[in-house]
Design a protein around this motif. Structure first.
Motif, PDB file in Angstrom:
ATOM      1  N   GLY A  77       4.635   7.682  18.929  1.00  0.00           N
ATOM      2  CA  GLY A  77       6.025   7.870  18.524  1.00  0.00           C
ATOM      3  C   GLY A  77       6.205   7.791  17.026  1.00  0.00           C
ATOM      4  O   GLY A  77       6.933   8.600  16.428  1.00  0.00           O
ATOM      5  N   SER A  81       6.747  11.366  16.449  1.00  0.00           N
ATOM      6  CA  SER A  81       8.152  11.190  16.845  1.00  0.00           C
ATOM      7  C   SER A  81       8.335  11.122  18.362  1.00  0.00           C
ATOM      8  O   SER A  81       9.450  10.892  18.828  1.00  0.00           O
ATOM      9  N   ARG A  82       7.246  11.284  19.149  1.00  0.00           N
ATOM     10  CA  ARG A  82       7.370  11.232  20.599  1.00  0.00           C
ATOM     11  C   ARG A  82       6.101  10.631  21.211  1.00  0.00           C
ATOM     12  O   ARG A  82       4.986  11.001  20.835  1.00  0.00           O
ATOM     13  N   PHE A  84       4.584   9.250  25.268  1.00  0.00           N
ATOM     14  CA  PHE A  84       4.895   9.393  26.692  1.00  0.00           C
ATOM     15  C   PHE A  84       3.918   8.605  27.558  1.00  0.00           C
ATOM     16  O   PHE A  84       2.699   8.625  27.327  1.00  0.00           O
ATOM     17  N   PRO A 106       1.425  13.739  23.331  1.00  0.00           N
ATOM     18  CA  PRO A 106       2.778  14.265  23.062  1.00  0.00           C
ATOM     19  C   PRO A 106       2.830  15.781  22.923  1.00  0.00           C
ATOM     20  O   PRO A 106       3.852  16.398  23.227  1.00  0.00           O
ATOM     21  N   TYR A 118      18.265  10.075  26.269  1.00  0.00           N
ATOM     22  CA  TYR A 118      16.994   9.361  26.175  1.00  0.00           C
ATOM     23  C   TYR A 118      16.381   9.154  27.558  1.00  0.00           C
ATOM     24  O   TYR A 118      15.155   9.180  27.716  1.00  0.00           O
ATOM     25  N   PRO A 271       9.482   8.492  28.345  1.00  0.00           N
ATOM     26  CA  PRO A 271       9.347   8.793  26.915  1.00  0.00           C
ATOM     27  C   PRO A 271       9.570   7.570  26.028  1.00  0.00           C
ATOM     28  O   PRO A 271      10.169   6.567  26.429  1.00  0.00           O
ATOM     29  N   TYR A 272       9.067   7.697  24.786  1.00  0.00           N
ATOM     30  CA  TYR A 272       9.413   6.758  23.710  1.00  0.00           C
ATOM     31  C   TYR A 272       9.724   7.570  22.459  1.00  0.00           C
ATOM     32  O   TYR A 272       8.924   8.415  22.025  1.00  0.00           O
ATOM     33  N   PHE A 273      10.905   7.334  21.881  1.00  0.00           N
ATOM     34  CA  PHE A 273      11.321   7.980  20.643  1.00  0.00           C
ATOM     35  C   PHE A 273      11.724   6.895  19.646  1.00  0.00           C
ATOM     36  O   PHE A 273      12.640   6.114  19.938  1.00  0.00           O
ATOM     37  N   PHE A 276      16.334   8.351  17.979  1.00  0.00           N
ATOM     38  CA  PHE A 276      16.827   9.388  18.884  1.00  0.00           C
ATOM     39  C   PHE A 276      18.317   9.565  18.659  1.00  0.00           C
ATOM     40  O   PHE A 276      19.082   8.607  18.658  1.00  0.00           O
ATOM     41  N   THR A 281      14.658  13.923  17.828  1.00  0.00           N
ATOM     42  CA  THR A 281      13.765  12.773  17.682  1.00  0.00           C
ATOM     43  C   THR A 281      13.171  12.766  16.279  1.00  0.00           C
ATOM     44  O   THR A 281      12.822  13.807  15.733  1.00  0.00           O
ATOM     45  N   THR A 415      12.198   1.829  26.343  1.00  0.00           N
ATOM     46  CA  THR A 415      11.150   2.504  27.105  1.00  0.00           C
ATOM     47  C   THR A 415      10.506   1.553  28.108  1.00  0.00           C
ATOM     48  O   THR A 415      10.185   1.945  29.234  1.00  0.00           O
TER      49      THR A 415
END
Length: 503
Positions: A77, A81-82, A84, A106, A118, A271-273, A276, A281, A415
């Motif tokens: 992230g 920026s992302r 998972f 990602p 989100y 997901p993890y941002f 956001f 993101t 998350t």
């Protein structure tokens, strides 16, 4: 391309990676702060079962090495920026299934472009892609579809290059992965498998609590006898209602591998941002790229200016040099201890170099400061404070520094909540058989405890720790790592002893 052009011009091209040390500081802070997942009974839930759920989640976390996966998701992230997770049932160790938590690349996850939430429960679809060998396809989707793919891919020429073998993130180089010399096709064929989870409206049977009005879908795997037993036991009603349901489709090179309703209540992707905002993101690295390039450019330019100042060249009168030619002087002019034999002392003169540009070093200083201010990773966080700064002031600034990164860590806790929610739903849906776990309750001493779930008690004629009953609320608590927590407790005890005095 920039480095090649500078190399051809014989100019230095420096890369002074400040981003790595900056991000490493953030990753270190995340590692020192973990989260504890617990559950709170909401409705028709037993306190003893709630305690058992907490221990079961710890067992699942340890089995999947969740602490390390969490750090990897945070790093994904921060950098891209992302990040998972993928949460589903695995059948490697248990035929009834165990919760399996994996890490997704990602770059291989495509989110619903129309979504602005989100929470994946608000998405309409999500697509994941992966490269599999034929053996993996056969083990997962069966021998028939694997043979169909082998037939279609018997001749590589003319196939879509994005369907069969491609450059991807892995350890080996193309030569190490089985590419033969002088051939355009790989010896080991890998096929791109696309999995799409999307929502469709389906008419589904639901249990209805006539007292409270609560509605719960009936699992598709339940037969009529089991449904009738629940209706008689709890006095529920059964109604058919249209509801959104997840469809799961997998394909490879125009061959449908799987097309059925998903067995899960949620998308398997979590997901993890770090930041956001309405579907946008933002990580922490992309904003540091320009200051990093500025620092590299200015540092390279500084070195170039110093080199040209030290070796500014010569003015030579024709026929003055005796022991070398003009070309040799051009090549060897910067050598230490160079001896030139001339027949005219005034025939060779050193060219006066330009003055060092004032403020050039200031630009590189500004570039470093930009990296610190944009990333909000200060000298205090990295332990680079001046020696004359008081310890109490450093401690106060470090406490304040933690606040500026509260949002990425808060989203990481969010998350964790989504992950625990999905795990809880899988456990309540599929952990229906009698299970016995030996769960470690103390990582330091190794103490363990045997916990049974869905066990029948003949004395009370009840199911002990029935995971399928009740509703639970997920609680996420942020705690420091055990080592850091114990160190802080020891320091507090020492300070308390000093305040109380020797008596």
């Amino acid at each position: 391309k920039d480095r090649s052009a500078l190399r051809e011009a014989r100019r230095p091209a420096l890369t002074i990676n400040k981003i790595l040390s900056t991000i490493s500081t953030l990753l270190g802070d995340q590692i020192q702060n973990r989260t504890e997942i617990s559950f709170r009974p909401k409705r028709n839930a037993m306190d003893e079962t709630t305690k058992g759920l907490v221990k079961l989640f710890k067992h699942i976390s340890d089995d999947n090495q969740l602490d390390w996966l969490r750090s990897d998701v945070f790093a994904d992230g921060v950098i891209t920026s992302r990040g998972f997770y993928d949460v589903r049932l695995g059948f490697t160790d248990n035929l009834q299934g165990e919760v399996k938590i994996a890490l997704l690349n990602p770059k291989n996850v495509l989110i619903d472009p129309d979504s602005d939430s989100y929470d994946p429960d608000d998405w309409k679809d999500v697509i994941t892609t992966k490269w599999w060998s034929m053996i993996e396809v056969e083990n997962t989707y069966g021998k028939d579809v694997a043979e169909m793919l082998k037939t279609r891919l018997q001749y590589y020429e003319g196939r879509d290059p994005d369907s069969v073998e491609s450059q991807r993130d892995r350890f080996g180089t193309p030569a190490a992965r089985g590419w033969s010399q002088g051939r355009s096709q790989p010896q080991s064929r890998l096929i791109r498998v696309l999995e799409r989870q999307y929502k469709e409206v389906d008419v589904q049977e639901h249990f209805v609590d006539l007292t409270t009005g609560d509605i719960r879908p009936i699992p598709a795997s339940w037969d009529r006898n089991r449904i009738a037993h629940v209706v008689d036991e709890w006095k529920f009603a059964v109604v058919e209602l249209p509801r959104e349901r997840i469809k799961w489709r997998a394909a490879a090179d125009q061959v449908i591998l799987h097309d059925e309703w998903s067995p899960y209540k949620h998308f398997t992707v979590v997901p993890y941002f770090p930041h956001f905002r309405r579907g946008r993101t933002v990580g922490l690295v992309e904003n540091l790229i320009d200051p990093q390039e500025l620092l590299n450019k200015v540092s390279s330019q500084e070195l170039h200016v110093v080199n040209t100042t030290a070796n500014s060249g010569y003015k030579v009168k024709t026929g003055t040099l005796v022991n070398m030619t003009i070309a040799e002087l051009e090549t060897r002019g910067a050598e230490t201890g160079l001896v030139m034999e001339v027949n005219d002392i005034d025939g060779v003169q050193k060219i006066e170099p330009n003055q060092y540009p004032t403020g050039l070093d200031r630009i590189s200083f500004k570039a470093e400061e930009h990296i610190k201010t944009i990333s909000m990773v200060t000298d205090t966080m990295m332990g680079n404070d001046r020696e004359d700064v008081a310890a109490k002031a450093i401690t106060a600034k470090q406490s304040r520094s933690a606040a500026v990164h509260a949002k990425p860590l808060d989203n990481l806790a969010r998350t964790d909540y989504l992950l625990a929610r999905n795990v809880l739903d899988i456990v309540q849906e599929y952990y229906t058989d009698h299970r016995v776990y030996n769960i470690i309750t103390d990582d330091l001493t190794g103490e363990s405890e045997e916990v049974q779930f869905n066990a029948y008690d003949e004395v009370s004629d009840t199911i002990v720790n029935d995971l399928t009953l009740g509703e639970y609320q997920v609680i996420v608590t942020t705690t420091p790592a055990r080592e850091a927590f114990e160190d802080s407790q020891f320091e507090q005890a020492v300070q308390l002893r000093e305040l109380l005095g020797p008596d």
